[in-house]
Enzyme design. Structure first.
Site, short mmCIF file in Angstrom:
data_model
loop_
_atom_site.label_atom_id
_atom_site.label_comp_id
_atom_site.label_asym_id
_atom_site.label_seq_id
_atom_site.Cartn_x
_atom_site.Cartn_y
_atom_site.Cartn_z
N HIS A 120 0.83 -1.21 0.00
CA HIS A 120 0.00 0.00 0.00
C HIS A 120 0.86 1.25 0.00
O HIS A 120 2.08 1.21 0.14
CB HIS A 120 -0.94 0.00 1.20
CG HIS A 120 -0.21 -0.23 2.49
ND1 HIS A 120 0.59 0.72 3.07
CD2 HIS A 120 -0.15 -1.31 3.31
CE1 HIS A 120 1.12 0.24 4.17
NE2 HIS A 120 0.68 -0.99 4.35
N THR A 176 -19.62 -3.78 0.47
CA THR A 176 -20.98 -3.53 0.03
C THR A 176 -21.47 -2.21 0.61
O THR A 176 -20.88 -1.64 1.53
CB THR A 176 -21.90 -4.65 0.51
OG1 THR A 176 -21.93 -4.63 1.95
CG2 THR A 176 -21.40 -6.02 0.04
N LYS A 190 1.28 -12.39 8.29
CA LYS A 190 0.51 -12.07 7.08
C LYS A 190 1.17 -12.78 5.90
O LYS A 190 2.31 -12.48 5.54
CB LYS A 190 0.50 -10.56 6.85
CG LYS A 190 -0.21 -10.14 5.56
CD LYS A 190 -1.70 -10.45 5.62
CE LYS A 190 -2.44 -9.49 6.49
NZ LYS A 190 -3.90 -9.76 6.51
N ASP A 241 -2.04 -16.04 7.83
CA ASP A 241 -3.17 -15.42 7.12
C ASP A 241 -2.77 -15.01 5.72
O ASP A 241 -2.21 -13.93 5.52
CB ASP A 241 -3.66 -14.19 7.91
CG ASP A 241 -4.69 -13.38 7.14
OD1 ASP A 241 -5.33 -13.93 6.22
OD2 ASP A 241 -4.87 -12.19 7.46
N ASN A 297 -11.83 -13.11 8.50
CA ASN A 297 -12.36 -11.76 8.57
C ASN A 297 -12.75 -11.31 7.18
O ASN A 297 -12.96 -10.13 6.93
CB ASN A 297 -11.35 -10.78 9.17
CG ASN A 297 -10.29 -10.34 8.18
OD1 ASN A 297 -9.36 -11.08 7.92
ND2 ASN A 297 -10.41 -9.15 7.61
N HIS A 323 -10.14 -8.60 14.55
CA HIS A 323 -9.33 -8.24 13.40
C HIS A 323 -8.82 -6.81 13.53
O HIS A 323 -9.38 -6.00 14.25
CB HIS A 323 -10.21 -8.37 12.14
CG HIS A 323 -9.72 -7.65 10.94
ND1 HIS A 323 -10.21 -6.43 10.55
CD2 HIS A 323 -8.78 -7.98 10.03
CE1 HIS A 323 -9.60 -6.04 9.43
NE2 HIS A 323 -8.73 -6.96 9.11
N SER A 324 -7.74 -6.52 12.83
CA SER A 324 -7.19 -5.17 12.85
C SER A 324 -6.84 -4.73 11.44
O SER A 324 -6.36 -5.53 10.63
CB SER A 324 -5.91 -5.15 13.71
OG SER A 324 -5.12 -4.01 13.44
N HIS A 357 -2.48 -3.74 14.48
CA HIS A 357 -1.41 -3.09 13.73
C HIS A 357 -0.71 -2.00 14.55
O HIS A 357 0.30 -1.45 14.12
CB HIS A 357 -1.97 -2.39 12.47
CG HIS A 357 -2.27 -3.29 11.33
ND1 HIS A 357 -3.25 -4.24 11.36
CD2 HIS A 357 -1.71 -3.36 10.08
CE1 HIS A 357 -3.30 -4.86 10.18
NE2 HIS A 357 -2.37 -4.35 9.40
#
Length: 440
Positions: free
Chosen positions: A37, A116, A207, A235, A283, A334-335, A363
């Protein structure tokens, strides 16, 4: 009761002013299945101020879709009683953007799962619900966990969140740190040792979905050797096929606490779950109440990682916990890139959930910037549950202004979170595209 009568009856608990401030927050070059990112991430800071001058704080995602919904929503809240939390959802259903109610033509949200229109609404309401709870707690002189029914623990355990990462963003963009690169098992273990040394974390989540599965298996094996008996999670954000997921699960069955979203979608997760004894967490495929039925009845997940932003706030998180308890499904949290307001809210609700058997993600140790006056401090991998009125955090207005000025100065390229943007700027990756899933 008409609006005038309601306002008079609620007295000083009525909202007199609503402020929401978009900010850009430094975010290190942490790799994920989509890439890397940007060096800054948008967040939205919410304040509600009562007629008595009591201010409540909330926080959520800051991309344009959230900001554009927050504006007209905030305009409806003047005169609203901060204790009328159910009414926050009713008001959201009346919000119009550009002359029409929010429809369902919302694009996907990357690692947030499908974004959504309903989840977008809930993510905005969540920030205002937390702000109202903060203000109500300050008004009544009680902590938020009391408003949620009372804490069942005095501290909440968190897990070290490990990432493959670069030493810096391409071209040296963004803020610098001293973590260095972590691109192999030795780098991941070194990262974990630092987290354990500085914060006392006793469980570790990697991750994945970044390197070929065999390399990520090797990293988890290295963690198991370095921290024998400690809970480990992996994950890959749906990066693997069911066959790859089953192969990885078999190879790590003796060391994994759970495997999170190895495959993409409830049906694929159910197929994986049927072929392994390793618990599966998510998640991504269970992020709304409407997704629970299929996932639970097919045995697709054994642990739901809740996120009070996705689910519409702290009270909805408690409702989710009750549903999970009824089905014998575990719950953790979750974060994403959150600041101290969201971490405080997360800690308050986590303190009230009876069956929180897994440490929560965060995080926060990766974040070098905040908008609260005193940063949260992990000790022995845990955060104490504040008993101060409200959330127990105070806004640092100078820090808020500085991060808002960064947002104002941006030409628009950083205002939308893009989990692949920095990868496209890296040498040799100009044509990088988000990989199709499954990647392996």
């Amino acid at each position: 009761m008409d609006a005038h009568t309601r306002k008079r009856a609620t007295g000083r608990r009525a909202i007199a002013e609503v402020r929401f401030t978009p900010v850009l927050v430094a975010d290190p070059p942490l790799l994920n299945v989509q890439g890397v990112h940007q060096p800054y991430t948008p967040r939205l800071i919410v304040e509600v101020v009562t007629e008595d001058g009591v201010s409540g704080l909330g926080e959520t995602y800051g991309d344009s879709a959230y900001r554009e919904l927050a504006g007209p929503y905030a305009a409806l809240l003047t005169g609203h009683d901060i204790a009328d939390l159910n009414g926050l959802f009713t008001l959201m259903n009346t919000v119009e953007v550009d002359g029409s109610r929010v429809d369902d033509s919302v694009d996907v949200g990357g690692l947030r799962g499908a974004r959504t229109a309903d989840k977008l609404r809930l993510s905005v309401v969540s920030a205002f619900e937390v702000a109202c709870l903060d203000a109500l707690g300050k008004t009544l002189g009680v902590p938020v966990h009391t408003l949620l029914g009372g804490k069942v623990r005095d501290s909440v355990e968190y897990s070290a969140y490990l990432f493959y990462r670069w030493a810096e963003h391409p071209g040296g963009a963004g803020e610098k740190d001293d973590w260095g690169a972590a691109l192999d098992p030795a780098g991941i273990v070194a990262q974990a040792r630092r987290f354990a040394r500085e914060h006392g974390f006793a469980s570790f989540k990697l991750k994945g979905g970044v390197l070929p599965p065999e390399q990520e298996v090797a990293a988890v094996r290295a963690l198991a050797a370095a921290f024998p008996g400690r809970p480990l999670r992996l994950d890959p954000n749906g990066a693997w096929s069911t066959a790859t997921s089953l192969r990885v699960a078999a190879s790590l069955a003796d060391v994994l606490e759970y495997l999170e979203d190895p495959a993409s979608g409830t049906r694929a997760m159910a197929e994986v779950a049927a072929g392994t004894s390793v618990p599966l967490a998510t998640n991504m495929c269970v992020t709304t109440f409407g997704e629970i039925r299929e996932a639970f009845l097919t045995g697709a997940v054994q642990v739901v990682l809740s996120d009070h932003h996705y689910w519409g706030g702290l009270r909805n998180t408690r409702e989710l916990a009750a549903v999970c308890r009824a089905f014998g499904v575990g719950l953790s949290m979750h974060s994403n890139t959150h600041l101290g307001i969201s971490l405080a809210a997360m800690t308050h609700v986590a303190a009230t959930v009876p069956d929180l058997r897994h440490s929560c993600d965060s995080h926060y140790p990766w974040q070098s910037e905040d908008v609260i006056t005193a940063r949260h401090v992990f000790r022995d991998g845990r955060l104490p549950v504040s008993d101060a009125p409200g959330l127990g955090v105070e806004l640092d207005r100078a820090a808020l202004e500085r991060l808002h000025r960064r947002w104002l100065a941006d030409d628009g390229t950083l205002r939308e979170r893009d989990d692949a943007a920095a990868m496209r700027r890296a040498p040799g990756h100009a044509r990088w595209r988000t990989p199709a899933l499954p990647r392996w």
